[in-house]
Design a protein around this motif. Structure first.
Motif, PDB file in Angstrom:
ATOM      1  N   UNK A   1     -12.068  -1.483   1.551  1.00 42.20           N
ATOM      2  CA  UNK A   1     -11.548  -1.386   2.924  1.00 42.20           C
ATOM      3  C   UNK A   1      -9.946  -1.701   2.727  1.00 42.20           C
ATOM      4  N   UNK A   2      -9.598  -2.774   2.249  1.00 42.72           N
ATOM      5  CA  UNK A   2      -8.264  -3.243   1.918  1.00 42.72           C
ATOM      6  C   UNK A   2      -7.393  -1.926   1.298  1.00 42.72           C
ATOM      7  N   UNK A   3      -8.120  -1.133   0.545  1.00 40.33           N
ATOM      8  CA  UNK A   3      -7.428   0.115  -0.194  1.00 40.33           C
ATOM      9  C   UNK A   3      -7.187   1.155   0.612  1.00 40.33           C
ATOM     10  N   UNK A   4      -8.316   1.333   1.689  1.00 40.40           N
ATOM     11  CA  UNK A   4      -8.233   2.385   2.964  1.00 40.40           C
ATOM     12  C   UNK A   4      -7.051   1.920   3.787  1.00 40.40           C
ATOM     13  N   UNK A   5      -6.931   0.588   4.082  1.00 42.52           N
ATOM     14  CA  UNK A   5      -5.969   0.187   5.045  1.00 42.52           C
ATOM     15  C   UNK A   5      -4.577   0.348   4.305  1.00 42.52           C
ATOM     16  N   UNK A   6      -4.219   0.151   3.126  1.00 41.79           N
ATOM     17  CA  UNK A   6      -3.167   0.208   2.446  1.00 41.79           C
ATOM     18  C   UNK A   6      -2.528   1.705   2.759  1.00 41.79           C
ATOM     19  N   UNK A   7      -3.582   2.661   2.346  1.00 44.25           N
ATOM     20  CA  UNK A   7      -3.181   3.995   2.375  1.00 44.25           C
ATOM     21  C   UNK A   7      -2.830   4.310   3.850  1.00 44.25           C
ATOM     22  N   UNK A   8      -3.430   3.808   4.859  1.00 45.99           N
ATOM     23  CA  UNK A   8      -3.072   4.019   6.359  1.00 45.99           C
ATOM     24  C   UNK A   8      -1.794   3.739   6.661  1.00 45.99           C
ATOM     25  N   UNK A   9      -1.370   2.413   6.008  1.00 43.87           N
ATOM     26  CA  UNK A   9       0.061   1.789   6.363  1.00 43.87           C
ATOM     27  C   UNK A   9       0.875   2.616   6.005  1.00 43.87           C
ATOM     28  N   UNK A  10       0.927   3.356   4.756  1.00 43.02           N
ATOM     29  CA  UNK A  10       2.016   4.331   4.268  1.00 43.02           C
ATOM     30  C   UNK A  10       2.194   5.244   5.245  1.00 43.02           C
ATOM     31  N   UNK A  11       1.326   5.668   6.363  1.00 45.59           N
ATOM     32  CA  UNK A  11       1.496   6.597   7.191  1.00 45.59           C
ATOM     33  C   UNK A  11       0.614   7.965   6.554  1.00 45.59           C
ATOM     34  N   UNK A  12       0.648   9.141   7.441  1.00 45.43           N
ATOM     35  CA  UNK A  12       0.053  10.347   6.993  1.00 45.43           C
ATOM     36  C   UNK A  12       0.652  10.756   5.676  1.00 45.43           C
ATOM     37  N   UNK A  13      -0.397  11.013   4.802  1.00 44.44           N
ATOM     38  CA  UNK A  13       0.096  11.262   3.288  1.00 44.44           C
ATOM     39  C   UNK A  13       0.115  12.858   3.178  1.00 44.44           C
ATOM     40  N   UNK A  14       0.957  13.329   4.108  1.00 50.44           N
ATOM     41  CA  UNK A  14       1.271  14.876   4.070  1.00 50.44           C
ATOM     42  C   UNK A  14       2.201  15.105   3.096  1.00 50.44           C
ATOM     43  N   UNK A  15       1.901  16.156   2.089  1.00 50.79           N
ATOM     44  CA  UNK A  15       2.991  16.839   1.164  1.00 50.79           C
ATOM     45  C   UNK A  15       4.221  16.932   1.768  1.00 50.79           C
TER      46      UNK A  15
END
Length: 334
Positions: free
Chosen positions: A47-61
């Protein structure tokens, strides 16, 4: 009320409570012939790893968040002792956008010939075209992308700190999976970009034709797509049953042995286009898809490609069930 009636009422109530309990006992499946020490999967860490990705913002190319997430994945895999290969490539989308993409491959036991491939896509869709209000809005992609990557990052962490399984493990984060045509729209471009056969799943198409290692193959593969939502169920997807029925049985039986029949349901449903299709058809590796199926809605769930796909729908328990199942699959493989 008489004492006899009270007794029957209490007995019936206890029976109903017991029969309605969601807790499931492990399925009566054949136990493995040997015992293997499997590192326990940590749903909180995933879950921490999911949350970390979301905090970057949308990972749109072509965005800063996309670049930051890629750097984070590469650094984490290296930190956890993997041999890492990055494939940089580009593609032109259905709406004529040129995007810079990265497939990220992390390998353990790189010299072992028998290998298992675990994959997920890490990019975020650039528009919430199934949203009921704002169809051009950006979305978090907490489940669609981040959940599968979160499970793989936790598996990487565990592989990096404990005894490795006897087989080789390759974790692949596919890019460019989710910039396909908008809902109810079709591309005005007549031909797919050179080297591609579909507007979806650019990363798996590219990797299948340009594998990270010459003559690379794997005994089988498992794709994770939307594997983190609360009360998720994973039915047996039709393409997986066509390409790799024995792998479907292996994974669903393992989940049953561990008591996860609420999640891994032995019901067969139709096929979908996902990264596993191109790994099977172009890469010639039997790969299955663990993908959320919502009864009454279909594949992916009612939050798919909408702003509802955020951390509020993510469950540590679901992540834990998927991760523990995969860990047991790879560690029991000989």
């Amino acid at each position: 009320m008489s004492s006899k009636k009270i007794f029957y009422f209490l007995f019936a109530s206890i029976f109903l409570i017991e029969s309605c309990s969601p807790k499931k006992k492990p399925e009566q499946v054949q136990e493995p012939e040997r015992h293997v020490q499997v590192p326990p999967f940590n749903g909180d860490s995933a879950y921490f790893f999911v949350e970390k990705q979301v905090r970057f913002g949308p990972r749109v190319p072509n965005t800063k968040a996309h670049d930051q997430a890629a750097a984070y994945f590469i650094n984490q895999f290296k930190k956890y002792g993997a041999t890492v290969v990055v494939q940089d490539f580009d593609a032109t989308t259905w709406d004529n956008q040129k995007v810079q993409l990265k497939n990220i491959i992390a390998s353990y036991n790189p010299t072992v010939q028998k290998r298992i491939l675990l994959a997920a896509h890490w990019d975020t869709r650039p528009y919430a075209d199934k949203d009921t209000e704002k169809k051009n809005a950006l979305l978090d992609g907490a489940n669609d992308g981040a959940s599968g990557v979160g499970v793989l990052l936790e598996i990487s962490r565990l592989l990096g700190q404990g005894k490795l399984p006897s087989v080789g493990i390759d974790l692949i984060l596919f890019d460019g999976e989710d910039w396909g045509e908008k809902e109810n729209e079709r591309s005005k471009i007549n031909d797919f970009p050179e080297g591609y056969e579909n507007w979806w799943c650019f990363g798996s198409q590219y990797w299948a034709k340009h594998k990270h290692q010459k003559n690379y193959s794997a005994y089988f593969g498992v794709l994770l797509d939307m594997v983190g939502s609360k009360h998720a169920q994973f039915l047996r997807e039709g393409g997986s049953l066509e390409y790799a029925p024995s792998v479907v049985d292996k994974v669903w039986n393992t989940a049953g042995r561990l008591g996860y029949t609420d999640y891994f349901v032995k019901t067969n449903v139709g096929a979908i286009t996902d990264d596993h299709v191109f790994v099977n058809e172009i890469g010639k590796i039997p790969m299955i898809d663990i993908v959320h199926y919502q009864t009454g809605v279909g594949f992916f769930g009612d939050y798919h490609h909408s702003r509802k796909d955020n951390l509020s729908i993510i469950s540590k328990e679901t992540l834990g069930a998927v991760g523990a199942t995969l860990m047991n699959v790879v560690y029991y493989e000989q």
